[in-house]
Motif scaffolding. Structure first.
Motif, PDB file in Angstrom:
ATOM      1  N   GLY A 149      -0.713 -17.318  -4.805  1.00 55.64           N
ATOM      2  CA  GLY A 149      -1.691 -16.690  -3.928  1.00 55.64           C
ATOM      3  C   GLY A 149      -1.128 -15.471  -3.231  1.00 55.64           C
ATOM      4  O   GLY A 149      -1.813 -14.443  -3.094  1.00 55.64           O
ATOM      5  N   LYS A 150       0.114 -15.575  -2.794  1.00 52.41           N
ATOM      6  CA  LYS A 150       0.747 -14.430  -2.130  1.00 52.41           C
ATOM      7  C   LYS A 150       0.949 -13.278  -3.112  1.00 52.41           C
ATOM      8  O   LYS A 150       0.718 -12.109  -2.762  1.00 52.41           O
ATOM      9  N   ILE A 151       1.375 -13.588  -4.320  1.00 50.42           N
ATOM     10  CA  ILE A 151       1.564 -12.534  -5.323  1.00 50.42           C
ATOM     11  C   ILE A 151       0.231 -11.891  -5.669  1.00 50.42           C
ATOM     12  O   ILE A 151       0.148 -10.675  -5.881  1.00 50.42           O
ATOM     13  N   ARG A 152      -0.828 -12.683  -5.708  1.00 46.58           N
ATOM     14  CA  ARG A 152      -2.157 -12.132  -5.987  1.00 46.58           C
ATOM     15  C   ARG A 152      -2.561 -11.144  -4.890  1.00 46.58           C
ATOM     16  O   ARG A 152      -3.116 -10.069  -5.171  1.00 46.58           O
ATOM     17  N   GLN A 153      -2.280 -11.481  -3.638  1.00 46.34           N
ATOM     18  CA  GLN A 153      -2.559 -10.566  -2.526  1.00 46.34           C
ATOM     19  C   GLN A 153      -1.785  -9.263  -2.696  1.00 46.34           C
ATOM     20  O   GLN A 153      -2.335  -8.170  -2.550  1.00 46.34           O
ATOM     21  N   ILE A 154      -0.509  -9.404  -2.987  1.00 45.59           N
ATOM     22  CA  ILE A 154       0.345  -8.224  -3.160  1.00 45.59           C
ATOM     23  C   ILE A 154      -0.170  -7.372  -4.313  1.00 45.59           C
ATOM     24  O   ILE A 154      -0.235  -6.143  -4.210  1.00 45.59           O
ATOM     25  N   ALA A 155      -0.551  -8.018  -5.419  1.00 39.61           N
ATOM     26  CA  ALA A 155      -1.074  -7.291  -6.572  1.00 39.61           C
ATOM     27  C   ALA A 155      -2.326  -6.504  -6.193  1.00 39.61           C
ATOM     28  O   ALA A 155      -2.522  -5.368  -6.638  1.00 39.61           O
ATOM     29  N   GLN A 197       0.830  -1.209   0.000  1.00 36.67           N
ATOM     30  CA  GLN A 197       0.000   0.000   0.000  1.00 36.67           C
ATOM     31  C   GLN A 197       0.861   1.254   0.000  1.00 36.67           C
ATOM     32  O   GLN A 197       0.495   2.264  -0.613  1.00 36.67           O
ATOM     33  N   PHE A 198       1.986   1.201   0.656  1.00 27.12           N
ATOM     34  CA  PHE A 198       2.932   2.315   0.640  1.00 27.12           C
ATOM     35  C   PHE A 198       3.404   2.580  -0.791  1.00 27.12           C
ATOM     36  O   PHE A 198       3.420   3.722  -1.263  1.00 27.12           O
ATOM     37  N   LEU A 199       3.761   1.509  -1.507  1.00 25.12           N
ATOM     38  CA  LEU A 199       4.223   1.656  -2.884  1.00 25.12           C
ATOM     39  C   LEU A 199       3.088   2.072  -3.817  1.00 25.12           C
ATOM     40  O   LEU A 199       3.292   2.868  -4.735  1.00 25.12           O
ATOM     41  N   ALA A 200       1.893   1.525  -3.573  1.00 28.92           N
ATOM     42  CA  ALA A 200       0.758   1.839  -4.440  1.00 28.92           C
ATOM     43  C   ALA A 200       0.433   3.327  -4.436  1.00 28.92           C
ATOM     44  O   ALA A 200       0.016   3.884  -5.450  1.00 28.92           O
ATOM     45  N   ALA A 201       0.644   3.964  -3.300  1.00 25.22           N
ATOM     46  CA  ALA A 201       0.334   5.384  -3.171  1.00 25.22           C
ATOM     47  C   ALA A 201       1.420   6.273  -3.763  1.00 25.22           C
ATOM     48  O   ALA A 201       1.205   7.474  -3.949  1.00 25.22           O
TER      49      ALA A 201
END
Length: 241
Positions: free
Chosen positions: A149-155, A115-119
Motif C-alpha cells: 500500500g505504501k509503495i502504491r502511494q509512492i508510485a 513529487q520532487f523526484l517526479a518533476a
C-alpha cells in the motif's frame, strides 16, 4: 554523497539550521574521500544533483521499511548491500550508521519526496525506483499489504501509470494471471496480442535504458527485464506457442 546524508540527519534532528551545518560538515568529509559519479537520470528541464537523488532514494527506502510497523533486518541488509555495490563497503558502512537511526526514529514525508523526484526524473528511472522499493519489501521473503500500500502511494506520487504499477506489483505477488499482468494484458488476449505486448514491455524495460546508472541499479533493471521474459515464456508454455 556524505554531505547529503549529513544534511538529512541535521534536518531530522535540528531542522533547517541543522541541515545546513550537516551539509557543511559532510562536504568537508567528502573532500577527503574519493567520489564516484551518481545517477544521470534527470530531466532536461529541471535537474537535481546525484546527491539529491541518492538522499531521496534512501529516504523512500526508509519509508517502505517502516511501512508495516517494524524494521526488518533483511530489508535493511538489502538496502545496505545496494549501497555497498554502488559505493564500496567502507563508505556504505559510514552511511548506514546514520541510516539505522533515521529509519527507527523519524517520520518521513513520501509525498513531498516523490513529487520532487517526479518533476525531475525520467519515467524509466521512476519505474525502476518502484521496482527497487518492491525488492526491499520482498527482502524478508514477502511483501506485506502495508508495504504494498505504501509503495502504491509512492508510485502515485511518482506519476506511475496504473498498468505499469500493476505490472511491477505482479512481479512480486504470484497469482494465476500474474504473467498477463506483468505484460499489461488481459488473460483473454490473442496470441498476436501477447507477442505484441511482450515486444513493447521488453522495449520499455530493457536494461540499456538505464546503462548510464550505477551497476547496482542496473542489476535491478536486469531483474525486471528478466521477469518480463519469464512471464512471456510462461504464457508461451501454457498456450503451446
Amino acid at each position: 554523497m556524505i554531505k547529503w546524508f549529513a544534511a538529512f540527519v541535521g534536518l531530522m534532528f535540528y531542522g533547517y539550521r541543522g541541515a545546513i551545518l550537516g551539509f557543511i560538515i559532510g562536504s568537508l568529509i567528502d573532500s577527503l574521500t574519493s567520489s564516484r559519479g551518481g545517477f544521470k537520470i534527470f530531466s532536461e528541464e529541471e535537474r537535481v544533483t546525484p546527491g539529491d537523488f541518492e538522499l531521496h532514494l534512501l529516504t523512500l527506502s526508509a519509508i517502505v521499511i517502516k511501512a508495516d510497523g517494524k524494521v526488518s533486518q533483511q530489508e535493511m541488509d538489502y538496502v545496505r548491500n545496494y549501497f555497498v555495490q554502488a559505493y564500496g563497503k567502507e563508505r556504505a558502512n559510514a552511511v548506514f550508521r546514520t541510516f539505522n537511526d533515521v529509519v527507527k526514529d523519524r517520520q518521513l514525508d513520501e509525498r513531498r519526496i516523490s513529487q520532487f523526484l517526479a518533476a525531475r526524473t525520467q519515467y524509466a528511472a521512476r519505474l525502476q525506483i518502484v521496482h527497487f522499493l518492491f525488492s526491499i519489501a520482498n527482502a524478508d521473503g514477502s511483501v506485506s499489504q502495508a508495504e504494498a500500500g505504501k509503495i502504491r502511494q509512492i508510485a502515485g506520487y511518482l506519476r506511475i501509470g496504473v498498468k505499469d504499477y500493476e505490472s511491477l506489483h505482479a512481479m512480486f505477488f504470484k497469482t494465476t494471471d500474474n504473467a498477463y499482468k506483468i505484460l499489461e494484458i488481459e488473460k483473454s488476449a490473442t496470441d498476436a496480442e501477447v507477442k505484441k505486448a511482450y515486444r513493447e514491455m521488453a522495449k520499455k524495460y530493457h536494461p540499456d535504458k538505464l546503462q548510464h546508472m550505477d551497476e547496482a541499479y542496473r542489476k535491478g533493471a536486469e531483474e525486471k527485464f528478466r521477469k518480463v521474459q519469464e512471464a512471456y515464456e510462461q504464457i508461451q508454455k501454457e498456450r503451446g506457442l
